[in-house]
Design a protein around this motif. Structure first.
Motif, PDB file in Angstrom:
ATOM      1  N   PRO A   1       0.802  -1.237   0.000  1.00 29.54           N
ATOM      2  CA  PRO A   1       0.000   0.000   0.000  1.00 29.54           C
ATOM      3  C   PRO A   1       0.832   1.283   0.000  1.00 29.54           C
ATOM      4  O   PRO A   1       0.545   2.221  -0.749  1.00 29.54           O
ATOM      5  CB  PRO A   1      -0.848  -0.132   1.270  1.00 29.54           C
ATOM      6  CG  PRO A   1      -0.974  -1.609   1.474  1.00 29.54           C
ATOM      7  CD  PRO A   1       0.366  -2.164   1.058  1.00 29.54           C
TER       8      PRO A   1
ATOM      9  N   GLU B   1       1.178   4.123  -2.931  1.00 27.02           N
ATOM     10  CA  GLU B   1       0.912   5.534  -2.653  1.00 27.02           C
ATOM     11  C   GLU B   1       1.987   6.426  -3.267  1.00 27.02           C
ATOM     12  O   GLU B   1       1.690   7.483  -3.836  1.00 27.02           O
ATOM     13  CB  GLU B   1       0.835   5.762  -1.139  1.00 27.02           C
ATOM     14  CG  GLU B   1       0.533   7.202  -0.722  1.00 27.02           C
ATOM     15  CD  GLU B   1      -0.793   7.719  -1.262  1.00 27.02           C
ATOM     16  OE1 GLU B   1      -0.883   8.946  -1.506  1.00 27.02           O
ATOM     17  OE2 GLU B   1      -1.726   6.921  -1.460  1.00 27.02           O
TER      18      GLU B   1
ATOM     19  N   LEU C   1       1.254   6.611  -6.961  1.00 26.96           N
ATOM     20  CA  LEU C   1       0.128   7.506  -7.226  1.00 26.96           C
ATOM     21  C   LEU C   1       0.551   8.972  -7.142  1.00 26.96           C
ATOM     22  O   LEU C   1       0.170   9.782  -7.994  1.00 26.96           O
ATOM     23  CB  LEU C   1      -0.998   7.241  -6.222  1.00 26.96           C
ATOM     24  CG  LEU C   1      -1.782   5.942  -6.398  1.00 26.96           C
ATOM     25  CD1 LEU C   1      -2.722   5.745  -5.205  1.00 26.96           C
ATOM     26  CD2 LEU C   1      -2.573   5.957  -7.694  1.00 26.96           C
TER      27      LEU C   1
ATOM     28  N   LYS D   1       0.472  11.257 -10.602  1.00 30.33           N
ATOM     29  CA  LYS D   1      -0.513  12.350 -10.616  1.00 30.33           C
ATOM     30  C   LYS D   1       0.135  13.679 -10.973  1.00 30.33           C
ATOM     31  O   LYS D   1      -0.496  14.556 -11.580  1.00 30.33           O
ATOM     32  CB  LYS D   1      -1.175  12.447  -9.236  1.00 30.33           C
ATOM     33  CG  LYS D   1      -2.267  13.503  -9.149  1.00 30.33           C
ATOM     34  CD  LYS D   1      -2.894  13.520  -7.765  1.00 30.33           C
ATOM     35  CE  LYS D   1      -4.007  14.558  -7.694  1.00 30.33           C
ATOM     36  NZ  LYS D   1      -4.636  14.584  -6.339  1.00 30.33           N
TER      37      LYS D   1
ATOM     38  N   SER E   1      -4.924   3.827 -10.216  1.00 30.12           N
ATOM     39  CA  SER E   1      -5.662   4.387  -9.060  1.00 30.12           C
ATOM     40  C   SER E   1      -6.690   3.416  -8.473  1.00 30.12           C
ATOM     41  O   SER E   1      -6.699   3.177  -7.262  1.00 30.12           O
ATOM     42  CB  SER E   1      -6.325   5.713  -9.446  1.00 30.12           C
ATOM     43  OG  SER E   1      -5.352   6.704  -9.657  1.00 30.12           O
ATOM     44  N   PRO E   2      -7.586   2.844  -9.274  1.00 30.52           N
ATOM     45  CA  PRO E   2      -8.544   1.894  -8.684  1.00 30.52           C
ATOM     46  C   PRO E   2      -7.887   0.624  -8.161  1.00 30.52           C
ATOM     47  O   PRO E   2      -8.361   0.013  -7.201  1.00 30.52           O
ATOM     48  CB  PRO E   2      -9.514   1.595  -9.837  1.00 30.52           C
ATOM     49  CG  PRO E   2      -8.756   1.943 -11.086  1.00 30.52           C
ATOM     50  CD  PRO E   2      -7.862   3.085 -10.695  1.00 30.52           C
TER      51      PRO E   2
ATOM     52  N   ALA F   1      -4.913   0.551  -6.698  1.00 29.68           N
ATOM     53  CA  ALA F   1      -4.337   0.919  -5.404  1.00 29.68           C
ATOM     54  C   ALA F   1      -5.400   0.900  -4.305  1.00 29.68           C
ATOM     55  O   ALA F   1      -5.117   0.516  -3.168  1.00 29.68           O
ATOM     56  CB  ALA F   1      -3.691   2.288  -5.501  1.00 29.68           C
ATOM     57  N   LYS F   2      -6.622   1.311  -4.636  1.00 24.51           N
ATOM     58  CA  LYS F   2      -7.695   1.309  -3.631  1.00 24.51           C
ATOM     59  C   LYS F   2      -7.981  -0.089  -3.121  1.00 24.51           C
ATOM     60  O   LYS F   2      -8.299  -0.291  -1.955  1.00 24.51           O
ATOM     61  CB  LYS F   2      -8.961   1.931  -4.226  1.00 24.51           C
ATOM     62  CG  LYS F   2      -8.864   3.428  -4.456  1.00 24.51           C
ATOM     63  CD  LYS F   2     -10.148   3.968  -5.068  1.00 24.51           C
ATOM     64  CE  LYS F   2     -10.029   5.470  -5.325  1.00 24.51           C
ATOM     65  NZ  LYS F   2     -11.252   6.000  -5.980  1.00 24.51           N
ATOM     66  N   GLU F   3      -7.874  -1.083  -4.005  1.00 23.23           N
ATOM     67  CA  GLU F   3      -8.125  -2.463  -3.593  1.00 23.23           C
ATOM     68  C   GLU F   3      -7.101  -2.941  -2.571  1.00 23.23           C
ATOM     69  O   GLU F   3      -7.426  -3.735  -1.674  1.00 23.23           O
ATOM     70  CB  GLU F   3      -8.097  -3.384  -4.810  1.00 23.23           C
ATOM     71  CG  GLU F   3      -9.219  -3.151  -5.798  1.00 23.23           C
ATOM     72  CD  GLU F   3     -10.593  -3.437  -5.196  1.00 23.23           C
ATOM     73  OE1 GLU F   3     -10.709  -4.449  -4.466  1.00 23.23           O
ATOM     74  OE2 GLU F   3     -11.514  -2.643  -5.423  1.00 23.23           O
TER      75      GLU F   3
ATOM     76  N   LYS G   1      -5.693  -1.051  -0.338  1.00 28.62           N
ATOM     77  CA  LYS G   1      -5.897  -0.328   0.920  1.00 28.62           C
ATOM     78  C   LYS G   1      -7.064  -0.899   1.707  1.00 28.62           C
ATOM     79  O   LYS G   1      -7.187  -0.665   2.905  1.00 28.62           O
ATOM     80  CB  LYS G   1      -6.155   1.157   0.644  1.00 28.62           C
ATOM     81  CG  LYS G   1      -4.909   1.922   0.211  1.00 28.62           C
ATOM     82  CD  LYS G   1      -5.233   3.403   0.062  1.00 28.62           C
ATOM     83  CE  LYS G   1      -3.980   4.187  -0.321  1.00 28.62           C
ATOM     84  NZ  LYS G   1      -4.262   5.622  -0.479  1.00 28.62           N
ATOM     85  N   ALA G   2      -7.931  -1.636   1.033  1.00 30.88           N
ATOM     86  CA  ALA G   2      -9.150  -2.136   1.673  1.00 30.88           C
ATOM     87  C   ALA G   2      -8.838  -3.117   2.791  1.00 30.88           C
ATOM     88  O   ALA G   2      -7.849  -3.834   2.755  1.00 30.88           O
ATOM     89  CB  ALA G   2     -10.044  -2.786   0.638  1.00 30.88           C
TER      90      ALA G   2
END
Length: 330
Positions: free
Chosen positions: A298, A302, A305, A309, A322-323, A325-327, A329-330
Motif C-alpha cells: 500500500p 501511494e 500515485l 498524478k 488508481s482503482p 491501489a484502492k483495492e 488499501k481495503a
C-alpha cells in the motif's frame, strides 16, 4: 540441501576455520533473499555473524569484493572475517541489532537522515576504478527491473490479461523514467539504500546488503532512503532532506542542478524503483512464499500515485493504477 544440513555444515566450517569447538549458532534473521544469519561467539569472547548464503542464488563473491573495496575507501561496512565462496558460507563482523528503522521518530529523523545522506555523498565520491567491478544501470538494466512489475504485479498478482500495456501507456512510462535516469550523473549506487539496510553501531551508521551495487544515477539511493517502502515521512521533511543532500553534494558537482530538473530526477527515479518493488513484493509471495513483504505494497503504491498524478505524461498510468491501489488499501 535442507536448512538443517546447511546449518550443520556452516557450524563445521566455522569450527575448522576459526578454531572454535562446535560454535552455538543463534538465528537472528533471514531477509528477502535466501540468506540466513546467525550470531555466535568467537574464542576471544566477542561475537560474530555467520551467514548461510546458498551459492546458487546469492552473490557471495561480489559481497566480499565490494566489502573489501568499500572498506579500503574508509566507507563503513562490516568486515569480512572469513569466506567459503563455493559453499556459500561467510563470517562477518557483528554490528549489533539496531537498524535505522528501529530508531527513527519525528524527533530523530532529521539528524539520522542527514547522516545517511552524508554516507551517500561519500559513496558517490568514490572513483569507479577504486571499487570492485560492477554493472552499469543502463537502458537494458532499467527495463529488466520494470519488467518485474509486469511479470509479477500485473500478470501474477492482478492477472490482468492482454491489453493492459495500452490502457496505461506502459511504454510511455518506461520511456519517461528511463530518460530521467539516463540523463543524470552516474556514481556508485548501493541500489537498496533504506532504513533496513543501515545499521547503527557505536553511533556510526554502517551499510549492509550492498552486493547488488551498480554504477547508476545519483538520485536513486537518495529516493530509496527518503521514500522508503517501509516508512513514510511528510513531504515537507522529504523536501528539506533533498536540499540537505544537494547542499552536501554541490562540492562534487561540476555544474549545479536546477531545482525542477532535480525534482524530476528524484520523482521518476523513485517511480522506477517503486514499480520494481511492487513486482518484487509479489514475487516474494507467489514464488518464495514470503508473505510479510505484502505489507509494504500500500505505501509503495501511494508513492506511485503521488508521482504519476504530478506529471501530465503519466496520466494514463495514474488513471489505470488508481482503482487498483484502492483495492490494496481495503
Amino acid at each position: 540441501m535442507s536448512n538443517l544440513v546447511r546449518e550443520s555444515a556452516l557450524q563445521q566450517w566455522l569450527s575448522k576455520t576459526l578454531d572454535i569447538v562446535s560454535p552455538e549458532l543463534t538465528m537472528i534473521s533471514g531477509d528477502a533473499s535466501f540468506r540466513r544469519y546467525f550470531r555466535f561467539q568467537l574464542s576471544n569472547g566477542d561475537t560474530a555473524i555467520a551467514v548461510d548464503a546458498p551459492p546458487s542464488t546469492e552473490k557471495n563473491q561480489q559481497f566480499v569484493d565490494i566489502a573489501n573495496a568499500l572498506s579500503a575507501q574508509a566507507l563503513p561496512v562490516p568486515k569480512v572475517l572469513a569466506a567459503n565462496i563455493d559453499a556459500g558460507f561467510l563470517c562477518v563482523e557483528d554490528l549489533g541489532s539496531t537498524m535505522l528503522e528501529q530508531v527513527l521518530s519525528a524527533d530523530t529523523a532529521s539528524e539520522l537522515y542527514r547522516q545517511a545522506l552524508a554516507l551517500i555523498v561519500q559513496l558517490q565520491a568514490t572513483k569507479r576504478e577504486d571499487l570492485a567491478e560492477m554493472e552499469e544501470f543502463d537502458q537494458a538494466f532499467i527495463q529488466r527491473e520494470l519488467d518485474i512489475f509486469a511479470d509479477w504485479f500485473v500478470e501474477a498478482e492482478l492477472q490482468a490479461g492482454e491489453g493492459w500495456q495500452q490502457r496505461c501507456d506502459w511504454q510511455g512510462l518506461c520511456n519517461n523514467v528511463s530518460q530521467a535516469i539516463l540523463e543524470q550523473p552516474y556514481a556508485p549506487m548501493h541500489r537498496d539504500f533504506h532504513s533496513r539496510n543501515l545499521m547503527l553501531n557505536q553511533q556510526q551508521m554502517v551499510m549492509i546488503d550492498f552486493q547488488d551495487m551498480v554504477w547508476g544515477p545519483i538520485a536513486y539511493d537518495v529516493v530509496s532512503l527518503l521514500r522508503d517502502c517501509y516508512i513514510a515521512w511528510p513531504p515537507e521533511l522529504v523536501s528539506h532532506l533533498q536540499q540537505t543532500y544537494l547542499n552536501q553534494k554541490s562540492a562534487y558537482l561540476v555544474e549545479g542542478i536546477e531545482p525542477s530538473t532535480w525534482q524530476r530526477w528524484f520523482d521518476l527515479t523513485g517511480l522506477q524503483r517503486h514499480i520494481k518493488a511492487l513486482g518484487i513484493f509479489c514475487r516474494l509471495d507467489h514464488r518464495d512464499g514470503k508473505t510479510a513483504y505484502r505489507e509494504a505494497i500500500p505505501q509503495t503504491l501511494e508513492y506511485v500515485l503521488q508521482v504519476t498524478k504530478r506529471y501530465p505524461e503519466l496520466q494514463a498510468f495514474h488513471q489505470w493504477i488508481s482503482p487498483i491501489a484502492k483495492e490494496f488499501k481495503a
